[in-house]
Design an enzyme around this catalytic site. Sequence first.
Site, PDB file in Angstrom:
ATOM      1  N   GLU A 230      20.509  95.977  46.291  1.00 15.30           N
ATOM      2  CA  GLU A 230      21.926  96.106  46.829  1.00 15.30           C
ATOM      3  C   GLU A 230      22.575  97.549  47.276  1.00 15.30           C
ATOM      4  O   GLU A 230      22.982  98.061  48.059  1.00 15.30           O
ATOM      5  CB  GLU A 230      22.880  95.286  46.579  1.00 15.30           C
ATOM      6  CG  GLU A 230      22.433  93.563  46.920  1.00 15.30           C
ATOM      7  CD  GLU A 230      23.131  92.652  46.149  1.00 15.30           C
ATOM      8  OE1 GLU A 230      24.120  92.153  46.785  1.00 15.30           O
ATOM      9  OE2 GLU A 230      22.991  92.548  44.868  1.00 15.30           O
TER      10      GLU A 230
ATOM     11  N   SER B 186      26.791  87.456  36.908  1.00 18.51           N
ATOM     12  CA  SER B 186      28.008  87.220  37.397  1.00 18.51           C
ATOM     13  C   SER B 186      29.045  87.078  36.325  1.00 18.51           C
ATOM     14  O   SER B 186      28.894  86.386  35.191  1.00 18.51           O
ATOM     15  CB  SER B 186      28.187  86.187  38.329  1.00 18.51           C
ATOM     16  OG  SER B 186      29.465  85.691  38.575  1.00 18.51           O
TER      17      SER B 186
ATOM     18  N   HIS C 165      10.705  88.637  63.145  1.00 14.78           N
ATOM     19  CA  HIS C 165      12.267  88.136  63.335  1.00 14.78           C
ATOM     20  C   HIS C 165      12.623  87.286  62.464  1.00 14.78           C
ATOM     21  O   HIS C 165      13.399  86.306  62.370  1.00 14.78           O
ATOM     22  CB  HIS C 165      12.176  87.126  64.684  1.00 14.78           C
ATOM     23  CG  HIS C 165      11.441  87.855  65.877  1.00 14.78           C
ATOM     24  ND1 HIS C 165      12.122  88.536  66.815  1.00 14.78           N
ATOM     25  CD2 HIS C 165      10.048  88.051  66.092  1.00 14.78           C
ATOM     26  CE1 HIS C 165      11.192  88.750  67.801  1.00 14.78           C
ATOM     27  NE2 HIS C 165      10.138  88.528  67.258  1.00 14.78           N
TER      28      HIS C 165
ATOM     29  N   LYS D  96      23.988  83.040  37.702  1.00 15.60           N
ATOM     30  CA  LYS D  96      23.764  84.234  38.529  1.00 15.60           C
ATOM     31  C   LYS D  96      22.710  85.281  37.998  1.00 15.60           C
ATOM     32  O   LYS D  96      22.898  85.806  36.803  1.00 15.60           O
ATOM     33  CB  LYS D  96      24.962  84.812  39.306  1.00 15.60           C
ATOM     34  CG  LYS D  96      25.684  84.088  40.151  1.00 15.60           C
ATOM     35  CD  LYS D  96      24.893  83.611  41.705  1.00 15.60           C
ATOM     36  CE  LYS D  96      24.680  84.528  42.387  1.00 15.60           C
ATOM     37  NZ  LYS D  96      25.790  85.194  42.873  1.00 15.60           N
TER      38      LYS D  96
END
Length: 455
Positions: A287, A274, A153, A280
């Site tokens: 992804e 970024s 979970h 970043k």
Amino acid sequence: MWKGRFKEEQSDLLKSYGASVHVDWQLYRQDIRGSIAHARALLEAGILTSEEFRQIEAGLLEIRAEIEAGKFEFSQDLEDVHMNIEAELTKRIGAAGAKLHTARSRNDQVALDFRLWLRDACEGLSGGIRSLQVSLVGLAERHKEAIIPGYTHLQRAQPVFFAHHLLAYIEMLDRDASRLADASTRMDACPLGSGAIAGSTILLNREAVARELGFSKVTTNSMDAVADRDFACEVLADIAILGMHISRLSEDVILWSSTEFGFIELSDRHTTGSSLMPQKKNPDIAELARGRTGRLYGNLMSLLTVMKGLPLTYNRDMQEDKEAVFDSVKSASETLAIFAEMFDAASLREDRALAAASDPLLLATDLADRLVEGGVPFRQAHEIVGGLVAVAQETKTPLHKLDATEFAAASPVLTPEIVKATFDLRAALAARGTTGAPSPENIQRELSRWREQLR
Ligand code: ARG
């Protein structure tokens, strides 16, 4: 190719609507290989002379070399790869070329080409899966002693070796490779000779053709053979499951590389920055792979939907089969390759992982196990430890730092010695010796086994 019964030229719109050569040109190798085998059968059957066979073979090989050199001009007017190659051959060698299509239809031709292509694709994908497995074994071996929290979970559950977590993916990937091998075995039947639907009155030696093309047998029903795209559906399904696994792995990588987890360090080569936020470092590969999974599922759904209402046998709808398959195979191969590279250059931040895994709550179950060993029924032991967890939470004390009197009040089994031994993280892992559990011996054995198996 069929102008005999037509008086009018085909509509330009239909020409471009019906053309598939911009997609199926990729079958040229398989098409030429199949045509040479078919020509040899025609030679054996006395339809071609040796000289005609020689011309066909030489002509096809010449065309293949030109395609490979990027010198061949495919024409949309000739619809698909099959007619492009045959028309060009006939243009070059004349009458012999015009005999090649004897006892053959594009229906059995495309069924053959697609099977040949997919057989190679399965092998290529399996190779890609193996490389990714090797890369994951390497990462596991570089951090053999490292411990991370295992989650259910997405809540911290129990401690595991980082290697154990990676080995779970190696198992999944192994099932993926075995599914592709199964699909490959099932498509190992040569459909050539099935003709358009009902074979041919010109009897060719189908078994010899199958042997030449590396099939162990021939298909046994000509209608099934030209109508069947199960093999493509199967590979798309196998790739969809592979994609699901890679997407889950992606999700772990994405979580692990967040500041909150901070477990994994990806190399600069495999991350992006970024354009706005200078700090970043993004896990884009994972992804993108997670995102591409949508296409892999979509391609499976697309082909299943194309096939679902088709009456026997071949229907032109089936021309829509290739784009989905080519796309899934390409996408999955690329993902496997880049993932292998990414994990080769990745490392675990062992200190961060250990800090998280040292949460004593991860060993609450182990404490209950000690009570069981002291004769307490498990349900009761569970409740007792639950009570201790509640006290720890109320008093903001780490579970293992509760006062000895708290443990003693909970149960006489929980002596200070037992409590101390239970919260020894390494000892807790060493105790997990059942098959499949993450004791250090088990992990070592599994890593060696996979090393050996993947050699
Ligand atoms: N381009 C076609 C396909 O991929 C080849 C088979 C065409 N057969 C036909 N009868 N029109 O499905």
